[in-house]
Scaffold this motif. Structure first.
Motif, mmCIF file in Angstrom:
data_model
loop_
_atom_site.group_PDB
_atom_site.id
_atom_site.type_symbol
_atom_site.label_atom_id
_atom_site.label_comp_id
_atom_site.label_asym_id
_atom_site.label_seq_id
_atom_site.Cartn_x
_atom_site.Cartn_y
_atom_site.Cartn_z
ATOM 1 N N TRP A 290 36.208 39.245 28.297
ATOM 2 C CA TRP A 290 35.766 39.695 29.623
ATOM 3 C C TRP A 290 36.497 38.898 30.713
ATOM 4 O O TRP A 290 36.980 39.471 31.688
ATOM 5 C CB TRP A 290 34.258 39.534 29.749
ATOM 6 C CG TRP A 290 33.643 40.226 30.933
ATOM 7 C CD1 TRP A 290 33.276 39.665 32.123
ATOM 8 C CD2 TRP A 290 33.308 41.615 31.035
ATOM 9 N NE1 TRP A 290 32.743 40.605 32.961
ATOM 10 C CE2 TRP A 290 32.747 41.820 32.316
ATOM 11 C CE3 TRP A 290 33.432 42.708 30.174
ATOM 12 C CZ2 TRP A 290 32.298 43.072 32.752
ATOM 13 C CZ3 TRP A 290 32.986 43.951 30.617
ATOM 14 C CH2 TRP A 290 32.432 44.117 31.887
ATOM 15 N N LYS A 291 36.590 37.586 30.503
ATOM 16 C CA LYS A 291 37.300 36.739 31.470
ATOM 17 C C LYS A 291 38.781 37.100 31.529
ATOM 18 O O LYS A 291 39.395 37.124 32.610
ATOM 19 C CB LYS A 291 37.141 35.262 31.107
ATOM 20 C CG LYS A 291 37.805 34.307 32.103
ATOM 21 C CD LYS A 291 37.636 32.856 31.703
ATOM 22 C CE LYS A 291 38.147 31.921 32.794
ATOM 23 N NZ LYS A 291 39.530 32.211 33.212
ATOM 24 N N LYS A 292 39.365 37.378 30.380
ATOM 25 C CA LYS A 292 40.786 37.723 30.334
ATOM 26 C C LYS A 292 41.063 38.981 31.150
ATOM 27 O O LYS A 292 42.059 39.060 31.885
ATOM 28 C CB LYS A 292 41.213 37.936 28.883
ATOM 29 C CG LYS A 292 42.717 38.148 28.691
ATOM 30 C CD LYS A 292 43.490 36.883 28.987
ATOM 31 C CE LYS A 292 44.963 37.027 28.699
ATOM 32 N NZ LYS A 292 45.722 35.823 29.071
ATOM 33 N N LEU A 293 40.168 39.966 31.054
ATOM 34 C CA LEU A 293 40.366 41.207 31.789
ATOM 35 C C LEU A 293 40.121 41.018 33.282
ATOM 36 O O LEU A 293 40.711 41.725 34.104
ATOM 37 C CB LEU A 293 39.465 42.303 31.227
ATOM 38 C CG LEU A 293 39.746 42.683 29.766
ATOM 39 C CD1 LEU A 293 38.817 43.803 29.318
ATOM 40 C CD2 LEU A 293 41.200 43.096 29.566
ATOM 41 N N HIS A 294 39.247 40.080 33.639
ATOM 42 C CA HIS A 294 39.083 39.743 35.059
ATOM 43 C C HIS A 294 40.354 39.099 35.600
ATOM 44 O O HIS A 294 40.814 39.434 36.703
ATOM 45 C CB HIS A 294 37.904 38.781 35.236
ATOM 46 C CG HIS A 294 37.818 38.198 36.614
ATOM 47 N ND1 HIS A 294 37.329 38.904 37.695
ATOM 48 C CD2 HIS A 294 38.179 36.972 37.105
ATOM 49 C CE1 HIS A 294 37.391 38.149 38.780
ATOM 50 N NE2 HIS A 294 37.897 36.970 38.450
ATOM 51 N N ASP A 295 40.921 38.183 34.819
ATOM 52 C CA ASP A 295 42.127 37.473 35.261
ATOM 53 C C ASP A 295 43.362 38.366 35.237
ATOM 54 O O ASP A 295 44.247 38.241 36.085
ATOM 55 C CB ASP A 295 42.372 36.249 34.369
ATOM 56 C CG ASP A 295 41.276 35.201 34.498
ATOM 57 O OD1 ASP A 295 40.514 35.253 35.484
ATOM 58 O OD2 ASP A 295 41.175 34.353 33.596
ATOM 59 N N GLN A 296 43.447 39.247 34.231
ATOM 60 C CA GLN A 296 44.627 40.090 34.063
ATOM 61 C C GLN A 296 44.209 41.557 33.879
ATOM 62 O O GLN A 296 44.225 42.088 32.767
ATOM 63 C CB GLN A 296 45.459 39.639 32.862
ATOM 64 C CG GLN A 296 46.112 38.277 33.029
ATOM 65 C CD GLN A 296 46.934 37.894 31.810
ATOM 66 O OE1 GLN A 296 46.566 37.017 31.037
ATOM 67 N NE2 GLN A 296 48.063 38.584 31.627
ATOM 68 N N PRO A 297 43.825 42.211 34.964
ATOM 69 C CA PRO A 297 43.352 43.599 34.844
ATOM 70 C C PRO A 297 44.398 44.557 34.293
ATOM 71 O O PRO A 297 44.052 45.631 33.794
ATOM 72 C CB PRO A 297 42.960 43.962 36.285
ATOM 73 C CG PRO A 297 43.687 42.993 37.152
ATOM 74 C CD PRO A 297 43.777 41.727 36.353
ATOM 75 N N GLU A 298 45.673 44.176 34.334
ATOM 76 C CA GLU A 298 46.705 45.056 33.786
ATOM 77 C C GLU A 298 46.545 45.253 32.275
ATOM 78 O O GLU A 298 47.138 46.168 31.695
ATOM 79 C CB GLU A 298 48.101 44.507 34.093
ATOM 80 C CG GLU A 298 48.458 43.206 33.413
ATOM 81 C CD GLU A 298 48.043 41.958 34.187
ATOM 82 O OE1 GLU A 298 48.542 40.862 33.864
ATOM 83 O OE2 GLU A 298 47.226 42.099 35.125
#
Length: 763
Positions: A290-298
């Motif tokens: 979840w954090k990864k997708l917040h940081d890197q929405p691409e």
């Protein structure tokens, strides 16, 4: 990777324990284990008894990826006629209720046969093309933002009830062009259709469900009649179909319009809501993702595809045999019904590395079967993708600390749809991102696999010989470690000089590291040269994988491992695995010069000392002598130069031994525009014709026109881009098909093979 198996098969292709045999006979789709988690429930069956007959349900149950894909690819032999057939027969009372509403839902795209299915599909598909969905994307983002605005200050909600259930049905109805005044009524009926078709309601429940299905049919008919009366100048898929009903009534009939309106509403609503609930649930259970997708929405489009693989909304589908046929050696009789468990296939280790891991950087996740495959693949898949991306982007962007609450997950009992009825989440309202970065906009459709890469850094470089270097990689990502892999797997390195090179993985001394051996090839295009001369410890590289087209099957009695030169790399991990499993094996290691052989002077690097054959020192391997002395049941795994592999292929067939081998490159697949001839390709599925120019491959042309084709190596080595040839002469350039398969002229590898003149293909 090419596989040739010439060993004589036993009478039964699969062997399972007595307990599993009994479990297969008693298998119940409505049993607690299957209803709780279909993928987990079918795991043992897939590994030991992948096709079995359930006497209780009167269905053949199919669980392996390859088998299900091949069934989907052949809609003539495996009819879709029973896809919407009721699992539980109606009671007399339920039939009377449906009759009172003049219920007459008939064939739709989902459950009709050829040739009318493809005729209708061609009439309907343009509206689903990515360029025609741009307006729908903006509507979706607006609806989601408004809904999140309404609850973001609460700190706790059931996402299904407050967000995921309402938005997809509004989007679906807008896509259809249904007037706003009718949306509120129609959005309440989808569940009844699901239970009616795929559930097992009790007698009393059947009457309630039949009433709602009847109301659904009756009201949708009224809406359709009003739309027909006022269709001029209106936009929406149903209005398009109304016009086609007038211009081509033989194909787009009145009943078909009515049936498709119900079917699309249920499909677009139920599947998207369920798919998104599953995705958010599993991402929140792994807060690092979840954090990864917040940081890197691409990364969100790739994450969506992986969530569809790991926990897709449609877990099974059905087919019926139109003639006697064999599937993986199992006899299926004409009229037999098949229950295809895609949830099990999507976690098949023969297709996906680490299938039980949710890996958002898995670059072949889009090979999942959650949207079906072949002629009946879901038309609305890109609508579902764009909605899922929009949901996840909005929530990760604005509520990065969202957490899943303790709860008991329940789902409505049925055979084919699986997802939570409720999804309770919480967050700190004071910690929401009030000044969140701008919304991201993602391309509509299948994510570009070339953009799905892992970040790795070089941890060590050692000289193994003067021409071979050992490269150790570790993750350069603070959140995502490097995933595990199985013997035979490879990764692809993207080098700063623009080249990409695949290397087999070798055993590593430390967990979470990848080790590859790179031989300097002076005659190559510069990949190995750059690595040997430029790569330094601490450098960062983008990598893809791991993927495995050279799988080790540990079911054989004995093994012969044969490596030629740098072909030892995948063999090292295979030897380690066989040793761990106490399997009998011999290791043959061949080469011209000692300097070309890794570790030949350090036998401690091998699990078992190899038999060395160095031709430059006067000791050449006599492959015939080695093969002729092998015990029956021995399986050969080999990696090395073409000449060695060709000889092994001939010998294994002569001595009736199984052979699996891997090639690293295929010279015949290299495209030379100066020597090529352009050709035309007609897609039977869509009726469209494309030109394949001299400087492009068939695969490149198909992908450029948004035609989804599974692909990987682009060298004719892995077989993933295979298409069915209906008509035309093929210039085969792959190393996958056998001589007999080439002569049959029924399939081709779209990444490398070409055609003479015009070719007609099916996807």
């Amino acid at each position: 990777m090419s596989t040739i198996t010439t060993a004589q098969s036993s009478e039964c292709p699969f062997h399972a324990s007595a307990d599993l045999d009994q479990m297969s006979k008693d298998f119940d789709m409505f049993g607690l284990e299957y209803q709780s988690c279909p993928a987990t429930a079918m795991q043992s069956f897939r590994e030991e008894k992948p096709i079995f007959f359930s006497e209780k349900m009167n269905y053949w149950i199919v669980t392996r990826y390859e088998d299900i894909r091949e069934i989907f690819r052949d809609p003539i032999t495996f009819s879709a006629r029973n896809a919407l057939e009721k699992i539980a027969p109606n009671s007399a009372e339920a039939d009377e209720i449906l009759k009172s509403y003049n219920y007459g839902m008939n064939r739709t795209l989902v459950n009709e046969d050829e040739p009318i299915h493809m005729e209708r599909r061609r009439e309907l598909l343009d509206a689903f093309a990515a360029p025609n969905l741009e307006q729908l994307r903006e509507l979706t983002k607006k609806l989601i933002t408004e809904e999140v605005d309404s609850f973001i200050g609460k700190g706790q909600v059931d996402l299904v009830a407050t967000l995921l259930w309402d938005v997809p049905v509004i989007v679906a109805l807008k896509f259809l062009g249904v007037p706003d005044d009718d949306i509120a009524v129609l959005q309440n009926y989808g569940v009844a259709h699901k239970v009616n078709t795929w559930g097992w309601p009790s007698g009393e429940e059947q009457k309630h469900v039949a009433t709602n299905v009847g109301k659904f049919w009756h009201y949708s008919g009224e809406v359709l009649a009003r739309m027909k009366q006022n269709s001029e100048g209106k936009s929406g898929w149903m209005y398009d179909m109304i016009h086609k009903n007038k211009s081509n009534p033989r194909v787009v009939t009145d009943n078909y319009l009515h049936s498709m309106m119900m079917a699309i509403l249920v499909a677009a609503h139920e599947t998207t809501a369920t798919a998104t609930a599953n995705a958010i649930r599993h991402l929140l259970l792994r807060p690092n993702l979840w954090k990864k997708l917040h940081d890197q929405p691409e990364l969100i489009p790739a994450a969506v595809e992986e969530c569809l693989r790991y926990a897709g909304p449609i877990v099974s589908w059905r087919r019926q045999a139109t003639k006697d046929v064999q599937v993986a050696g199992v006899d299926i009789k004409e009229g037999d019904k098949l229950f295809l468990v895609m949830a099990a296939a999507n976690r098949d280790p023969q297709q996906f590395e680490n299938p039980e891991e949710l890996d958002i950087l898995r670059d072949n996740a889009n090979e999942h079967l959650s949207f079906g495959y072949g002629a009946h693949q879901c038309l609305g898949r890109n609508i579902g993708r764009l909605e899922m991306c929009a949901f996840i982007e909005e929530l990760t962007r604005r509520i990065p600390d969202m957490k899943i609450m303790e709860q008991t997950f329940t789902s409505l009992p049925n055979t084919s749809f699986h997802g939570p009825e409720e999804l309770w989440v919480r967050w700190d309202p004071n910690a929401v991102v009030h000044h969140a970065k701008e919304q991201s906009t993602f391309p509509i459709g299948n994510p570009d696999k070339r953009s799905i890469v892992r970040s790795a850094k070089v941890a060590a470089i050692n000289n193994v010989t003067s021409s071979i270097k050992r490269i150790v990689l570790e993750s350069a990502d603070d959140i995502l470690p490097l995933p595990g892999w199985t013997p035979g797997a490879h990764i692809e390195l993207s080098l700063p000089n623009g080249l990409k090179r695949k290397y087999s993985l070798c055993p590593s001394e430390q967990p979470n590291q990848y080790t590859v051996l790179v031989k300097h090839e002076p005659e190559s295009e510069g990949g190995s040269k750059w690595i040997h001369e430029e790569l330094q410890v601490g450098d960062q590289l983008s990598i893809q994988g791991p993927k495995n087209f050279f799988k080790l099957d540990t079911a054989a009695d004995n093994y012969l491992l044969v490596a030629g030169g740098i072909g030892i790399t995948p063999i090292l991990s295979m030897a380690a695995e066989l040793h761990q499993k106490n399997k009998q094996f011999e290791l043959i290691y061949c080469g011209r010069m000692r300097d070309n052989l890794a570790y030949c002077d350090t036998p401690e690097q091998f699990i078992k000392a190899p038999q060395l054959y160095i031709s430059g020192e006067g000791r050449r391997a006599d492959l015939r002598a080695l093969i002729s002395t092998q015990k029956p049941g021995t399986h050969i795994y080999a990696c090395g130069p073409d000449q060695m592999l060709d000889e092994l292929a001939a010998l294994s067939e002569e001595y009736q031994l199984g052979l699996t081998f891997e090639l690293f490159s295929s010279a015949s697949s290299i495209l030379d525009p100066e020597k090529e001839t352009a050709f035309e390709v007609e897609l039977i599925d869509t009726g469209k014709t494309y030109l394949v120019p001299k400087d492009k491959t068939l695969l490149e042309v198909l992908l450029a026109h948004d035609v989804e084709v599974t692909n990987d190596c682009e060298e004719g080595l892995c077989g993933s881009c295979e298409v069915v040839v209906v008509e035309g002469q093929i210039d085969h350039r792959d190393r996958v098909l056998t001589a007999r398969e080439r002569q049959s002229n029924t399939k081709m590898m779209s990444c490398c093979s070409r055609a003479v003149g015009k070719v007609k293909i099916k996807l």
